[in-house]
Design a protein around this motif. Sequence first.
Motif: not given
Length: 242
Positions: A72-101
Amino acid sequence: MPYFIQRLFNTCKASLSPNGPVSEEALDKVRNVLEKIKPSDVGLEQEAQLVRNWSGPGNERNGNHNSLPAIKYLHLHECDSFSIGIFCMPPSSIIPLHNHPGMTVLSKLVYGSMHVKSYDWVDLDPSELDDPLQARPAKLVKDTDMTAPCPSTTLYPTTGGNIHCFKAITHCAIFDILSPPYSPTHGRHCNYFRKFPVQDLPSEIEVMNGEVISNVTWLEEYQPPDNFVIWRVPYRGPVIRK
């Protein structure tokens, strides 16, 4: 006194710009506030209680062995300068390898335990790659378990493990601040990667400054499986006044 999350938002607003942190000192100010975050500051005290009551691996797949545990992703804020969010992950869940260019990322494990693996690209002359779109060399930065409470982590555009993946060990939540945020319009796409299957690529490379990098991992871009889904859910913590 304002809620914790309001103080964090105000600090981000003063310290982050559309080009990222305005200075390393400004980034430190955000980091210093983020270090103090607790589940109750963002309305996650009940979710954090799951960790205390968790008895170990079980059936977290709701009876469907073909589906991955829901993130689950909880979105708190996003603007041109920054974003704030929270990823809630149950056991064994995976967010695959990803970048932040081109992005600086502050992350804080709010509760629970997870395994983190991260890489940075090897600074190689593009002319030395047979097919730069097929695979690129990367060096391992981190391959470790993390358990809250623990220090926040900082990823920079080219250092600190800008390409990373998460695997939840227990129920856990990771609080992310991205500056600037993802933006396809500005070339900041979220791309996913995996190890390149070809075995005969070199594991040792001399980079542009003459340094020799050992234990190189070759990564290729790919599309995650269809059963990788992140559900966007409402944030129910203290209101942020913007």
